[in-house]
Design a protein around this motif. Structure first.
Motif, short mmCIF file in Angstrom:
data_model
loop_
_atom_site.label_atom_id
_atom_site.label_comp_id
_atom_site.label_asym_id
_atom_site.label_seq_id
_atom_site.Cartn_x
_atom_site.Cartn_y
_atom_site.Cartn_z
N SER A 1 0.58 5.35 -1.34
CA SER A 1 0.61 6.54 -2.17
C SER A 1 0.52 7.85 -1.40
O SER A 1 0.57 8.93 -1.99
CB SER A 1 -0.53 6.49 -3.19
N GLN B 1 3.44 10.57 -1.68
CA GLN B 1 3.43 11.29 -2.95
C GLN B 1 2.29 12.29 -2.99
O GLN B 1 2.44 13.41 -3.51
CB GLN B 1 3.29 10.30 -4.11
N ALA B 2 1.16 11.89 -2.45
CA ALA B 2 0.00 12.79 -2.45
C ALA B 2 0.28 14.04 -1.62
O ALA B 2 -0.07 15.17 -2.01
CB ALA B 2 -1.23 12.05 -1.91
N CYS C 1 0.72 13.67 -9.81
CA CYS C 1 -0.65 13.18 -9.97
C CYS C 1 -0.74 12.15 -11.10
O CYS C 1 -1.43 11.13 -10.97
CB CYS C 1 -1.61 14.34 -10.23
N LEU D 1 0.53 8.94 -9.78
CA LEU D 1 -0.39 8.31 -8.82
C LEU D 1 -1.56 7.63 -9.52
O LEU D 1 -2.03 6.57 -9.07
CB LEU D 1 -0.92 9.37 -7.85
N ALA E 1 -5.57 9.80 -2.28
CA ALA E 1 -4.75 10.28 -3.39
C ALA E 1 -5.62 10.89 -4.48
O ALA E 1 -5.27 11.91 -5.10
CB ALA E 1 -3.91 9.14 -3.95
#
Length: 849
Positions: free
Chosen positions: A722, A725-726, A745, A748, A759
């Motif tokens: 993840s 993406q974070a 968010c 996630l 994350a």
């Protein structure tokens, strides 16, 4: 045991398409065509149900028993001539067909039957038993008639001997045997398949007018192999005894109309391939007036004819007419309709017809699956593709070979390399996949610069040998990755398959290599920077009388570029200017890259400006100039080109995006930089190490704390799922793209199984920065429930939350946060938990929410 019912679609198949906007067709004899689909951008399809299987469980394909194929003499004698002909046709081997034919002839009272001879000739021609065929032809007690001519012509054409097949028309003319409708249709079909449309239409037109002419065919009998299997026909044509018969049995000159639906189907297809759509439709309209009922094949042909001519509306109307007339579509009908809508990227209607297959009691075949997989892969609908594949495997079949590169490309384009490798291991490794499709898979990795993955595919186990195309792709892969040692090793391995040894073998055998062979060798040595070898084969080519084309000259420019010989490369480029069309974009970029590597700004600008004036500059041209200007300190010019590239719509891969991102980073344009990253994510281009490295550099410029950077870098180095993406969410939040940051968010935090402390901290910060204090505290409590340990970053983000709510001072006075020598000391989990429990009513309410 009672047979199972025919296969039906999985539950919800029709509803899935109905919800997407197009009404489903209710059955093969009712309902209407799907309405025009909505725009692709508005298409929202639910997860596809399991597809109909490749074969219906209730359909039994029984093979004839041995006793049925080899009856006793008494049973043979009791059969009618028609039944005997059918039995001959069903034989599986030419020798058994011949033996059965001999048994029939030996029966008491047997009368010579031309249809028996025609079936035997077909068996022998398909098996390429030319000596036996000649013996059967010459042994016919009566002169050959139309059934024999039609059967032999059809078999010869299917054996790849179309010229010999057409030769039979001359033989018929010489014998004075006028073609009946069956043989005429056979010869028209052979001519059509050879793309001799004018000849086919002339033969049909003459037949309809009652004439039998063959001179217009312009068949050069001398071109027929003098040692070939049909040479005896030429000998018979030249025999003087035919001269008197020629024309004696010509057609009577009375106009006639076809009476067989097969003839109409052939002519309709012929008109369609010749581009005469009105004539094809007129032929269809004539059928009922002449007492001929169109069949499924007729409609399939017409739908395909109009669909390939981009007349989708007419094709749809024909499909509707088919249903109204009560003619049941078969699987080919649905495949044709799916193909037509796939050709215009109309996924919604492709799926409508796909689901209709099972609803009408039909079974999808490999073509059906290939069409729908192609359409779904182009739209990057991974889950739906995997559902289709699972259905194929459950049916006991395998994924169509042509679909393998398509699925691999979808995974690779989305950056799903683990999924791509798993798919390859399951469906490609050790299987009988053709070299052509292996090369396509290799090229998918090559386009992304993934040389290790391509190498894994190249050296994997498979049935069959590697083709030269695969080697060529690997040379390109290694060349782009600058893995020159690997290229040299590859060329050494090629000695067993092609390459230099093949070239030498050709010369030894007095077979002069053509420009393709020379071009391959020159390009291979150019890719590995072996200028001496590239020039050697170039000179050898010109000495053999072959002038280099633009492809060869481009390869030589690349070879000179590897050793920084810009003057020689420039001379070749000037030479290309005198060729038709001038230098192409590949040659221009090769010389531009050479100039740029040497820091030759003026020369580079001349080529780039020329390309832009002619609207030919691509992303490679722009990217080269961006880095060139930046390397020589012309930052303003670099940024200007980057903005031009961004606006041009040419951005397509990591290299072009990263070039523009680097310029925006140097410019200090946070908003432009972040919006471009957002565009990159929306285009499904995974962020590579260079992109993420730039994001880290940007975040370090005072936008987030040192502790947060260290935690993100640690998570990234650990390759946590993840973390990318974070990082993007944090960037969006810093740049003020709050909605986009919040969306990430939510994604996630959707699954507790994949939740990660790093994350969580990013999401915590995003919520706080966006003013979503309630969500931030809710996440804090969720972290506590999941047993995630508090760290320094969590406390920093907690401080941000309370600062937003005006309670940061209270945090300090309660001893939750402690500073020593100007640094924040991480509190214990119990200290924070105790603080939360003793907070004011306001804080307690926030936590409860």
């Amino acid at each position: 045991m009672a047979p199972n019912p025919p296969c039906r679609p999985a539950a919800g198949a029709g509803a899935a398409v109905s919800r997407s906007g197009a009404p489903p067709v209710s059955g093969s004899r009712s309902g209407s065509l799907p309405s025009p689909s909505s725009a692709a951008s508005r298409l929202h399809l639910p997860r596809l149900p399991s597809p109909p299987p490749l074969s219906c469980s209730g359909t039994a394909f029984l093979t004839p028993a041995a006793s049925e194929l080899h009856p006793s003499d008494e049973a043979l004698a009791a059969m009618s001539p028609r039944e005997q002909t059918a039995l001959l046709s069903r034989q599986r081997h030419w020798r058994r067909a011949r033996d059965l034919f001999d048994r029939l002839r030996a029966l008491p009272g047997y009368a010579s039957n031309p249809f028996h001879y025609s079936v035997l000739l077909r068996h022998l021609a398909r098996a390429r038993r030319w000596a036996e065929l000649r013996g059967a032809w010459l042994g016919m007690p009566l002169p050959p008639t139309n059934p024999a001519y039609a059967a032999l012509a059809d078999a010869l054409a299917k054996a790849g001997m179309a010229r010999e097949s057409i030769l039979l028309l001359h033989h018929m003319r010489a014998r004075g045997v006028a073609p009946d409708e069956v043989s005429m249709n056979t010869f028209v079909r052979v001519l059509k398949d050879e793309r001799r449309y004018a000849n086919a239409l002339a033969l049909f037109s003459n037949w309809c007018d009652g004439r039998f002419e063959v001179d217009f065919l312009d068949l050069d009998c001398s071109a027929v192999d003098s040692d070939g299997p049909m040479q005896f026909l030429l000998a018979e044509i030249r025999d003087g005894k035919f001269s008197a018969a020629g024309g004696a049995s010509d057609l009577d000159g009375v106009p006639r109309k076809p009476k067989l639906v097969a003839t109409y189907n052939t002519i309709i297809d012929l008109y369609g391939k010749a581009g005469r759509l009105k004539d094809a439709l007129d032929m269809f309209v004539e059928m009922p007036a002449n007492g001929v009922t169109p069949d499924t094949y007729t409609f399939n042909t017409l739908v395909n004819v109009f669909g390939l001519s981009s007349n989708i509306g007419q094709a749809g109307a024909l499909f509707a007419s088919m249903l109204v007339r009560g003619i049941n579509p078969d699987i080919k009908t649905y495949n044709v309709m799916m193909t037509l809508f796939a050709s215009i990227a109309n996924l919604e209607d492709v799926l409508t017809y796909y689901h209709q297959i099972g609803k009408t009691g039909l079974c999808a075949d490999s073509v059906s699956y290939r069409i729908v997989l192609q359409a779904l892969c182009e739209r990057k609908m991974v889950q739906d593709v995997e559902d289709i594949i699972e259905g194929i495997l459950n049916s006991g079949s395998s994924v169509c070979e042509q679909s393998l590169p398509v699925v691999m490309k979808m995974y690779v384009d989305l950056g799903l390399l683990d999924e791509a490798n798993a798919f390859f291991e399951r469906h490609c490794r050790g299987k009988g996949v053709s070299s052509k499709n292996f090369a396509a898979i290799l090229n998918t990795f090559a386009e992304k610069g993934l040389w290790e993955e391509a190498e894994h595919v190249f050296y994997s186990e498979r049935d069959g040998n590697k083709d030269i195309v695969e080697y060529n792709v690997m040379v390109k892969v290694y060349g782009r990755a600058k893995q020159y040692d690997s290229v040299s090793s590859l060329i050494e391995s090629m000695k067993e398959s092609e390459a230099v040894d093949l070239f030498n073998e050709m010369k030894t055998s007095a077979v002069e290599p053509n420009i393709v062979v020379y071009g391959l060798l020159i390009d291979m040595f150019a890719e590995i920077g072996n200028l001496k070898k590239a020039l050697y084969y170039s000179n050898l080519m010109e000495e053999s009388g072959i002038s280099p084309n633009k492809i060869v000259l481009t390869s030589l420019i690349k070879a000179y570029g590897k050793v920084d010989c810009w003057k020689e490369a420039q001379e070749l480029y000037s030479r290309m200017k005198n060729m038709d069309g001038g230098p192409d974009i590949i040659a221009s970029n090769a010389l531009l890259n050479l100039y740029a590597n040497l820091g030759m700004v003026t020369k580079s600008k001349e080529i780039f400006d020329s390309l832009r004036r002619n609207s030919r500059a691509d992303d490679v041209s722009h990217t080269t100039m961006i880095y060139l200007y930046k390397s020589v300190g012309l930052l303003t010019e670099s940024i200007k080109i980057a903005h031009d590239l961004h606006k041009s719509g040419l951005l397509s891969d990591h290299a072009s995006y990263n070039a523009v991102l680097a310029s925006y980073l140097a410019e200090g344009s946070l908003r432009d930089y972040t919006e471009l990253v957002q565009q990159m994510v929306a285009a499904n281009i995974p962020l590579d190490a260079a992109t993420l490295g730039m994001i880290f550099s940007l975040l370090k410029k005072g936008h987030v704390s040192k502790e947060e950077i260290l935690q993100l870098e640690s998570a990234y180095n650990d390759e946590r799922n993840s973390v990318k993406q974070a990082i993007v969410a944090l960037l969006f939040s810093v740049a003020g793209l709050h909605a986009a940051a919040l969306d990430i968010c939510e994604q996630l935090l959707r699954s507790e199984r994949t939740i990660d402390p790093c994350a969580c901290n990013v999401c915590f910060k995003v919520y706080a920065s966006c003013g979503k204090i309630e969500k931030a505290f809710s996440l804090f409590m969720r972290m506590n429930d999941l047993g995630l340990k508090l760290d320094t970053v969590t406390c920093i983000d907690l401080t941000t939350c309370y600062r937003k709510h005006g309670m940061s001072e209270r945090l300090r006075t309660n001893g939750v946060l402690e500073y020593r020598n100007g640094r924040l000391i991480m509190p214990s989990h119990n200290a924070v938990a105790a603080f939360i429990e003793t907070r004011s009513d306001v804080a307690i309410q926030l936590v409860k929410k």
